[in-house]
Design a protein around this motif. Structure first.
Motif, PDB file in Angstrom:
ATOM      1  N   TYR A   1     -80.845 -74.484  -8.146  1.00  0.00           N
ATOM      2  CA  TYR A   1     -81.987 -74.509  -9.063  1.00  0.00           C
ATOM      3  C   TYR A   1     -83.246 -74.965  -8.334  1.00  0.00           C
ATOM      4  CZ  TYR A   1     -79.457 -73.729 -13.406  1.00  0.00           C
ATOM      5  OH  TYR A   1     -78.733 -73.183 -14.409  1.00  0.00           O
TER       6      TYR A   1
ATOM      7  N   SER B   1     -84.636 -72.534  -5.493  1.00  0.00           N
ATOM      8  CA  SER B   1     -85.259 -71.311  -6.015  1.00  0.00           C
ATOM      9  C   SER B   1     -86.623 -71.625  -6.616  1.00  0.00           C
ATOM     10  CB  SER B   1     -84.358 -70.654  -7.052  1.00  0.00           C
ATOM     11  OG  SER B   1     -84.159 -71.536  -8.122  1.00  0.00           O
TER      12      SER B   1
ATOM     13  N   GLN C   1     -86.327 -70.830 -12.081  1.00  0.00           N
ATOM     14  CA  GLN C   1     -85.137 -71.561 -12.523  1.00  0.00           C
ATOM     15  C   GLN C   1     -84.467 -70.880 -13.707  1.00  0.00           C
ATOM     16  OE1 GLN C   1     -86.010 -75.768 -12.891  1.00  0.00           O
ATOM     17  NE2 GLN C   1     -85.550 -75.931 -10.723  1.00  0.00           N
TER      18      GLN C   1
ATOM     19  N   VAL D   1     -82.450 -68.088 -12.328  1.00  0.00           N
ATOM     20  CA  VAL D   1     -81.196 -68.596 -11.757  1.00  0.00           C
ATOM     21  C   VAL D   1     -80.223 -68.946 -12.880  1.00  0.00           C
ATOM     22  CG1 VAL D   1     -80.166 -70.491 -10.447  1.00  0.00           C
ATOM     23  CG2 VAL D   1     -82.260 -69.430  -9.644  1.00  0.00           C
TER      24      VAL D   1
END
Lengths: 158, 120
Positions: free
Chosen positions: A72, A75, A109, A112
């Protein structure tokens, strides 16, 4: 200076976990650690910002995090760095850049989360999160602005 | 802070408010699936109020009602009345079961439970 900023970023990221925001959305953070990335970016340039941010993310994952939290944060950090570069080149001030970073961080996030959770419902979360990102982005932008000016005497050499 | 910043901030605020409103106004009530002896008996839209009477093979009468976006067992002639005790259900994957009648009501809908996954 890289080391000092990385250390400061680690501490900010850790302290931030104790700050509870009065918002009924789980997982909302101010993003104080982004102050360090912005400072590195504006004082020493993009390369320093990338170095400081990547070091901070890796170290905080090793010290406090888990593999999932690392995915998290890395990214989010990568998107925030890209946004920092693009938006500062496009003529935005540190406030605009900071808000853009916060929004891009959230977007990355959420993407992801979409991959990890496998449910499109996480995107429902993006809109309210971006509203909060404006406020936190402005706070972080303001703090970075103040810090960069206050530390100008010390950081002139970079 | 310059003009571009203010423009960016206003754009993001407008988009996020519009997005939030769009997401929360869109949540439609789901579909209730009624199963008898494991096979699908019928599907009912929770947005449409209606009442369903089902008499099972062993003589138990189930009186199911849909109103206010939820479904509940209004009356049942089974001995335990567990199905009536379940109350109203409206969220995805919630269920009411009447074991003596071998009847099962399950909601399948867009509306997820409040949290379907949490990672930290």
């Amino acid at each position: 200076m890289c080391a000092a900023l990385t250390a400061a970023g680690l501490i900010l990221g850790y302290l931030e976990s104790f700050i509870v925001l009065p918002v009924h959305i789980p997982g909302v953070r101010i993003g104080l650690a982004n102050i360090v990335s912005l400072m590195a970016f504006y004082i020493a340039g993009p390369v320093y910002a990338v170095t400081v941010t990547c070091l901070r993310v890796i170290l905080s994952a090793v010290l406090f995090g888990s593999p999932v939290s690392f995915i998290y944060s890395i990214s989010g950090a990568v998107m925030a760095l890209l946004g920092m570069y693009v938006f500062s080149k496009a003529g935005f001030s540190i406030y605009g850049v900071s808000v853009a970073c916060a929004v891009l961080h959230n977007t990355a996030q959420i993407c992801v989360a979409f991959i990890l959770v496998g449910s499109g419902y996480v995107f429902y979360y993006l809109a309210p999160l971006c509203g909060v990102a404006v406020i936190t982005g402005l706070i972080v932008g303001f703090l970075s602005d103040v810090l960069i000016n206050r530390l100008a005497g010390i950081t002139d050499g970079f | 802070m310059n003009k571009r910043d203010i423009l960016l901030i206003i754009t993001v605020i407008i988009l996020s408010v519009a997005g939030t409103v769009a997401v929360y106004s869109r949540s439609s009530p789901g579909i209730a699936c009624i199963y008898i002896k494991g096979s699908l008996y019928g599907q009912y839209d929770l947005a449409v109020p209606s009442s369903i009477h089902i008499t099972s093979d062993n003589g138990i009468v189930n009186d199911i009602e849909i109103s206010e976006g939820s479904i509940y067992m209004k009356n049942a002639t089974c001995p335990g009345k567990q199905c009536m005790a379940c109350g109203r259900i409206s969220r995805s994957n919630e269920s009411i079961c009447c074991a003596p009648a071998q009847l099962l009501i399950v909601i399948s809908s867009d509306r997820e439970r409040e949290y379907d996954a949490i990672t930290q």
